[in-house]
Design a protein around this motif. Structure first.
Motif, PDB file in Angstrom:
ATOM      1  N   TRP A 132      19.811  19.798 -29.933  1.00 20.24           N
ATOM      2  CA  TRP A 132      19.437  20.128 -31.305  1.00 20.24           C
ATOM      3  C   TRP A 132      20.528  20.864 -32.060  1.00 20.24           C
ATOM      4  CZ3 TRP A 132      15.556  17.216 -32.030  1.00 20.24           C
ATOM      5  CH2 TRP A 132      14.552  17.081 -31.076  1.00 20.24           C
ATOM      6  N   GLY A 133      21.423  21.504 -31.375  1.00 21.56           N
ATOM      7  CA  GLY A 133      22.427  22.299 -32.087  1.00 21.56           C
ATOM      8  C   GLY A 133      23.541  22.714 -31.159  1.00 21.56           C
ATOM      9  N   GLY A 134      24.319  23.681 -31.621  1.00 20.85           N
ATOM     10  CA  GLY A 134      25.511  24.086 -30.888  1.00 20.85           C
ATOM     11  C   GLY A 134      25.190  24.781 -29.572  1.00 20.85           C
ATOM     12  N   LEU A 135      26.135  24.663 -28.670  1.00 19.08           N
ATOM     13  CA  LEU A 135      26.076  25.404 -27.408  1.00 19.08           C
ATOM     14  C   LEU A 135      27.375  26.186 -27.311  1.00 19.08           C
ATOM     15  CD1 LEU A 135      25.208  22.552 -24.871  1.00 19.08           C
ATOM     16  CD2 LEU A 135      23.589  24.059 -26.011  1.00 19.08           C
ATOM     17  N   TRP A 136      27.366  27.287 -26.593  1.00 20.27           N
ATOM     18  CA  TRP A 136      28.624  27.924 -26.268  1.00 20.27           C
ATOM     19  C   TRP A 136      28.499  28.603 -24.925  1.00 20.27           C
ATOM     20  CZ3 TRP A 136      25.118  29.902 -29.695  1.00 20.27           C
ATOM     21  CH2 TRP A 136      24.686  31.202 -29.493  1.00 20.27           C
ATOM     22  N   THR A 177      31.034  19.510 -13.277  1.00 20.44           N
ATOM     23  CA  THR A 177      30.112  18.890 -14.224  1.00 20.44           C
ATOM     24  C   THR A 177      28.664  19.258 -13.900  1.00 20.44           C
ATOM     25  OG1 THR A 177      29.510  16.821 -15.292  1.00 20.44           O
ATOM     26  CG2 THR A 177      29.855  16.736 -12.920  1.00 20.44           C
ATOM     27  N   VAL A 178      27.778  18.908 -14.823  1.00 18.85           N
ATOM     28  CA  VAL A 178      26.346  19.108 -14.604  1.00 18.85           C
ATOM     29  C   VAL A 178      25.724  17.729 -14.490  1.00 18.85           C
ATOM     30  CG1 VAL A 178      24.237  20.117 -15.541  1.00 18.85           C
ATOM     31  CG2 VAL A 178      26.433  21.177 -16.043  1.00 18.85           C
ATOM     32  N   MET A 187      30.682  20.009 -22.569  1.00 16.81           N
ATOM     33  CA  MET A 187      31.313  21.226 -23.058  1.00 16.81           C
ATOM     34  C   MET A 187      32.248  21.814 -22.009  1.00 16.81           C
ATOM     35  SD  MET A 187      29.379  24.616 -24.414  1.00 16.81           S
ATOM     36  CE  MET A 187      28.529  25.171 -22.943  1.00 16.81           C
ATOM     37  N   VAL A 188      31.779  21.827 -20.767  1.00 17.92           N
ATOM     38  CA  VAL A 188      32.579  22.426 -19.700  1.00 17.92           C
ATOM     39  C   VAL A 188      33.840  21.611 -19.463  1.00 17.92           C
ATOM     40  CG1 VAL A 188      32.619  22.859 -17.221  1.00 17.92           C
ATOM     41  CG2 VAL A 188      30.653  23.572 -18.564  1.00 17.92           C
TER      42      VAL A 188
END
Lengths: 208, 262
Positions: free
Chosen positions: B123-127, B181-182, B211-212
């Motif tokens: 739904w939106g950003g991750l950090w 990785t996931v 992201m990672v």
């Protein structure tokens, strides 16, 4: 004092808890009931936030009800709710940052909660501030308890935890008990809300 | 005199006055609280970095611990230089601008490097912040958070239980590619590199995985591919240093590399 707690005012508070429950009878606020109930904690936080905001916006609208132009009343109600929610969220961010992180998405969801608009339109526009406050708190709590029931069932069977603590005894898992992944899905909350409404209506059949 | 609340003029004036009052109120609240909020955000960001370093941010004084243990540095031209400007609270733009922040931390377990990463979930950003051990090959700890992932599903990336799953994972595979990785919940095959995802939140888990690997990819020069052993070490069929190669009886090729992989 007796006037403050007259039968009518008591009814404004207690009806939405049971006989005129916003979710079970009015079927309002279903969207957020589906979105935030996969665990108990967000359900409780959401229930309390909605209670506070409904109460305050009911009072404000009730205070200015006679001045609101009829044709833009929905817009006025929306502006009041949105302003209130924004200010509360700003205050939380400044003074209780942890809670505001917890609430993040729910704050926005409160604005779109149909219960707020429903109560403003149906009650606060015609009633004095005090009954409106009671009505707001009553509806908020009526909404909260359904959310908490759904959150309780979903977290218990979906994750095997309550408020994040593991409650399924180890011997059950040893016997092959597994958490029900279906409970985690949003669709399941619709079914549970349906069951709550069913149970609620069959219990109250006589009284109506 | 009774006002006609249905007249056009009244409606119009009412709307204008209401908007002005509300706008003034919101602007006032926002500017009055801005400094406190920014301090909170900076404090929270520092707490997140400490979390990646396995320090419980609720148990310590975040400001003091951060100042004592962590140094904000930039990776420039192959070395770490101190970062002098104001502390940043989000690193998406900095990374895009090629400003590579590295937090060098001295913990009870030795020197660690914390790398900020940003990405997108469902739904939106991750950090997040990934703490690497001193050799930069294994993960020491991690911290992730999100803007608006679903509560109870994607939002669980913000829980320590998920974040701890990264501890001890290898960043690179044997070919020198980023393999951390996931994967989909319950389908971990390669325990050294794969982290178990979250049930019911595959898209958020995928977002974390992207992201990672992208985030660490940006820091490839800093992390560096794993050091090859002095001679072939069974990994390649040529050696950078011929003399070393001669000494190594196990070396299969015993020849100097003509094109060393950059």
């Amino acid at each position: 004092m007796s006037k403050l707690f007259s039968e009518e005012n008591k009814a404004a508070f207690s009806n939405p808890l049971n006989l005129n429950n916003p979710i079970a009878i009015q079927v309002l606020g279903i969207c957020s009931a589906l979105a935030v109930t996969s665990q108990l904690k967000p359900a409780i936080v959401m229930g309390l936030s909605v209670t506070v905001i409904t109460a305050f916006s009911n009072v404000i609208i009730s205070l200015i009800r006679k001045s609101i132009p009829n044709r833009i009343r929905i817009i006025v109600q929306l502006v009041v709710v949105a302003t209130l929610v924004t200010i509360v969220s700003q205050l939380l961010k400044a003074y209780v940052y942890d809670v505001s992180v917890q609430l993040s998405v729910y704050v926005g969801l409160i604005i779109t909660n149909c219960i707020l608009m429903g109560r403003l339109e149906a009650f606060a526009m015609q009633n004095k501030p005090w009954p409106s406050l009671l009505d707001g708190i009553g509806n908020g709590l009526g909404y909260a308890w359904v959310l908490i029931v759904v959150g309780f069932v979903r977290e218990l069977f979906g994750f095997g935890t309550l408020l994040g603590y593991n409650v399924i005894p180890k011997f059950l898992t040893d016997w092959g008990y597994t958490n029900n992944g279906m409970m985690v899905m949003p669709a399941m909350s619709l079914i549970i809300v349906g069951c709550v409404i069913w149970a609620h209506r069959s219990i109250n059949k006589e009284e109506k | 005199m009774k006002l006609n609340t249905n007249s056009n003029v009244y409606t119009f004036v009412y709307a204008v006055v209401m908007v002005i009052i509300v706008a003034f109120l919101l602007a006032f609240v926002s500017s009055a609280l801005k400094d406190t909020q920014e301090a909170n955000v900076a404090n929270d960001t520092k707490g997140q970095i400490l979390s990646a370093l396995r320090i419980d941010k609720n148990a310590v004084d975040v400001q003091a611990t951060f100042a004592e243990k962590v140094q904000d540095k930039l990776f420039q031209n192959g070395e770490l230089v101190p970062y002098e400007s104001d502390f940043l609270t989000s690193y998406g733009q900095a990374i895009k601008d090629g400003e590579l922040h590295v937090f060098e931390a001295t913990t009870d377990d030795g020197v660690k490097y914390v790398i900020p990463v940003t990405g997108r979930g469902l739904w939106g950003g991750l950090w997040g912040y990934i703490a690497l051990n001193e050799d930069k090959q294994t993960v020491y700890g991690s911290y992730f958070y999100h803007e608006s992932e679903t509560a109870g599903l994607g939002a669980r990336i913000g829980e320590t239980e998920f974040q701890n799953r990264f501890q001890g994972k290898q960043v690179f595979d044997e070919n020198g590619d980023i393999a951390l990785t996931v994967v989909k919940a319950g389908s971990v095959k390669d325990d050294a590199h794969e982290v178990d995802g979250i049930t019911g939140a595959t898209l958020t888990s995928n977002g974390v995985a992207a992201m990672v690997s992208e985030g660490l990819g940006k820091y490839a020069d800093f992390i560096g591919v794993p050091a090859q052993e002095a001679c072939c070490g069974g990994k390649s069929d040529c050696c950078e240093d011929k003399a070393e190669c001669e000494k190594d009886a196990d070396c299969p090729a015993k020849q100097e590399c003509t094109n060393v992989e950059q």
